[in-house]
Design a protein around this motif. Sequence first.
Motif, mmCIF file in Angstrom:
data_model
loop_
_atom_site.group_PDB
_atom_site.id
_atom_site.type_symbol
_atom_site.label_atom_id
_atom_site.label_comp_id
_atom_site.label_asym_id
_atom_site.label_seq_id
_atom_site.Cartn_x
_atom_site.Cartn_y
_atom_site.Cartn_z
ATOM 1 N N PRO A 251 41.379 31.106 45.256
ATOM 2 C CA PRO A 251 41.865 32.398 45.744
ATOM 3 C C PRO A 251 41.105 33.535 45.077
ATOM 4 O O PRO A 251 40.721 33.424 43.906
ATOM 5 C CB PRO A 251 43.334 32.424 45.316
ATOM 6 C CG PRO A 251 43.610 31.166 44.606
ATOM 7 C CD PRO A 251 42.359 30.384 44.453
ATOM 8 N N LEU A 252 40.879 34.611 45.819
ATOM 9 C CA LEU A 252 40.172 35.760 45.245
ATOM 10 C C LEU A 252 41.165 36.624 44.462
ATOM 11 O O LEU A 252 42.117 37.153 45.029
ATOM 12 C CB LEU A 252 39.500 36.578 46.341
ATOM 13 C CG LEU A 252 38.415 35.844 47.143
ATOM 14 C CD1 LEU A 252 37.796 36.764 48.177
ATOM 15 C CD2 LEU A 252 37.345 35.275 46.228
ATOM 16 N N LEU A 253 40.926 36.745 43.168
ATOM 17 C CA LEU A 253 41.805 37.554 42.329
ATOM 18 C C LEU A 253 41.338 39.000 42.282
ATOM 19 O O LEU A 253 42.104 39.896 41.977
ATOM 20 C CB LEU A 253 41.843 36.985 40.906
ATOM 21 C CG LEU A 253 42.277 35.518 40.772
ATOM 22 C CD1 LEU A 253 42.250 35.096 39.316
ATOM 23 C CD2 LEU A 253 43.678 35.329 41.349
ATOM 24 N N PHE A 254 40.037 39.204 42.566
ATOM 25 C CA PHE A 254 39.470 40.545 42.445
ATOM 26 C C PHE A 254 39.130 41.123 43.816
ATOM 27 O O PHE A 254 38.682 40.396 44.705
ATOM 28 C CB PHE A 254 38.190 40.508 41.598
ATOM 29 C CG PHE A 254 38.446 40.111 40.166
ATOM 30 C CD1 PHE A 254 39.122 40.968 39.304
ATOM 31 C CD2 PHE A 254 38.029 38.882 39.689
ATOM 32 C CE1 PHE A 254 39.370 40.607 37.992
ATOM 33 C CE2 PHE A 254 38.273 38.509 38.377
ATOM 34 C CZ PHE A 254 38.951 39.374 37.523
ATOM 35 N N ALA A 255 39.316 42.427 43.939
ATOM 36 C CA ALA A 255 38.855 43.139 45.140
ATOM 37 C C ALA A 255 37.331 43.235 45.072
ATOM 38 O O ALA A 255 36.741 43.079 43.991
ATOM 39 C CB ALA A 255 39.465 44.529 45.186
ATOM 40 N N ALA A 256 36.716 43.485 46.225
ATOM 41 C CA ALA A 256 35.246 43.476 46.289
ATOM 42 C C ALA A 256 34.617 44.396 45.236
ATOM 43 O O ALA A 256 33.650 44.018 44.559
ATOM 44 C CB ALA A 256 34.792 43.876 47.685
ATOM 45 N N ALA A 257 35.172 45.597 45.066
ATOM 46 C CA ALA A 257 34.583 46.563 44.118
ATOM 47 C C ALA A 257 34.729 46.052 42.679
ATOM 48 O O ALA A 257 33.799 46.160 41.867
ATOM 49 C CB ALA A 257 35.257 47.910 44.275
ATOM 50 N N GLU A 258 35.876 45.449 42.375
ATOM 51 C CA GLU A 258 36.099 44.911 41.019
ATOM 52 C C GLU A 258 35.127 43.754 40.744
ATOM 53 O O GLU A 258 34.552 43.640 39.668
ATOM 54 C CB GLU A 258 37.538 44.382 40.883
ATOM 55 C CG GLU A 258 38.603 45.446 40.962
ATOM 56 C CD GLU A 258 40.004 44.857 41.147
ATOM 57 O OE1 GLU A 258 40.964 45.584 40.905
ATOM 58 O OE2 GLU A 258 40.125 43.679 41.554
ATOM 59 N N ARG A 259 34.967 42.930 41.753
ATOM 60 C CA ARG A 259 34.054 41.783 41.629
ATOM 61 C C ARG A 259 32.637 42.258 41.330
ATOM 62 O O ARG A 259 31.975 41.773 40.421
ATOM 63 C CB ARG A 259 34.074 41.016 42.946
ATOM 64 C CG ARG A 259 34.059 39.543 42.777
ATOM 65 C CD ARG A 259 34.371 38.794 44.021
ATOM 66 N NE ARG A 259 33.986 39.388 45.269
ATOM 67 C CZ ARG A 259 34.837 39.648 46.251
ATOM 68 N NH1 ARG A 259 36.114 39.397 46.108
ATOM 69 N NH2 ARG A 259 34.409 40.164 47.376
#
Length: 332
Positions: A251-259
Motif C-alpha cells: 500500500p502507498l503510505l506517501f502522497a506523490a509529493a511526499e514520495r
Amino acid sequence: MTALEFGSLPSNGSPVRSDSVANSVDDLSTRRFLFVTGKGGVGKTSVVAALASRFAQQGKRVLVGETSPKEHLSALFGRAALPTQITELSPRLFGVLLDADVALKEYGALVLKSERLVGALFDNKLVRGFFHGAPGLKEWAALGKAWYHSTEILADGSPRFDVVILDAPATGHGLDMLRVPKTIIELSAPGVLRTDAERAWAQFRDPVQSGVVVVSLAEEMPANESVELCSALDTELHLPLAAVVVNQVVPLLFAAAERAALADLPEPQEQDAAALALAAGIRRAAREKVQVESVARLAQLGAPQIQLPFLAEGVSNAAALGKLTAALNLAR
Ligand SMILES: Nc1ncnc2c1ncn2[C@@H]1O[C@H](COP(=O)(O)OP(=O)(O)OP(=O)(O)O)[C@@H](O)[C@H]1O
Ligand SMILES: [Mg+2]
C-alpha cells in the motif's frame, strides 16, 4: 491518483485498491488454457494457485499443471508432494506434476494403443536416453499433456476441465517451451505429433481460448524482464497476452509529493529514534517510487493488470493462499 496508487489502509492492513485497477479475472476464467510465466521467484506458483482457487470457487473444474519437480503448489493445499497422476487438491481444483517420462509414456499409450508395446518401448533405457536427448521433447511432453487435458471431453459432452492452468518455467525456459509446437510444425514429418502440435498451436494463438499470463514484481529488474518477455510473445510468437499480474504490491503510505521529496534523500547515519524513523521513511518512499514507476510501465503492455498484495508472512500455506485469492475479483 495514478491507476496504481492505493488509498488509506483499512484496519486489517490490506491495501485499498483504486477503482481503476479492477483486478477482474472474468476474462481469464472463460479461456480454456492459461500459460503462466515470468521471472524466477516472483510468485508464479502462488498466483497460479490463487487463480485456480478463484475459478474453482466460481464452480469451474480447474486443472493446474506444474512443470517444476521442486514445486510449492502442494504445500499451499496442505500436501506433502504433487503426484504425477491428476489429483483433486480441493473441491473442483485438480493438480498434476508434469513429469516428462510419465507424460511421454501416456502419450505413447494414446498413439500406440497397446500397453505391451508402450511398456517395451518406454521402459527401455536406450529409448529413454534418446527421448531425454531429443531437443524440445521434454518441453512438449509437459506442454502437450497440459494442452491435451484442455481438449478432453466427458461422455456427457462437457469438458473434463473448464480451465487448464500451466505453471510454466520462468521467462527464458517458458519461451523455449512455447517455441516447441512451432518447431515441431516446421520440422517434423506429417503424423500424430505434428497434427497435435498444429492443433495446440492454433488453440494457443486464439485469444478466446487461450492466453499467456505474465507475473511480475513492481521492481525494476522484474519489470524489465516482463517487458522483454511480452515483446517476444507479441513480435516473435504472436501469442495473446491475457493479463499482467503485479505481485507483492505494498500500500502507498506517501502522497506523490511526499514520495518525491523523501525518496532521493540520503539516509541519515545517526542512531537516534528520529534518524531511524527518517531512514525507514526514506526506504519506504524509495520502494513506493519504484513500485509506482514499474506499475505504470507494466500498464503500458496492453493487457489488463491484476495487482496482488504483498503478504508479510509469505505465501506458504492455505491461509495465505486464501488472502491472495480474495484479492481476485469475479463479476460473474
Ligand atoms: N504476494 C506475496 N507476498 C509475499 N510473499 C510472496 C507473495 N507471493 C509469493 N511470495 C513468496 O515468494 C516466494 C516465491 O513464490 P513462488 O514459489 O510462488 O514463486 P515462483 O515464481 O513460482 O518461483 P519459481 O520461479 O522458483 O517457480 C515464496 O517464498 C512465496 O511465499
Ligand atoms: Mg514456481
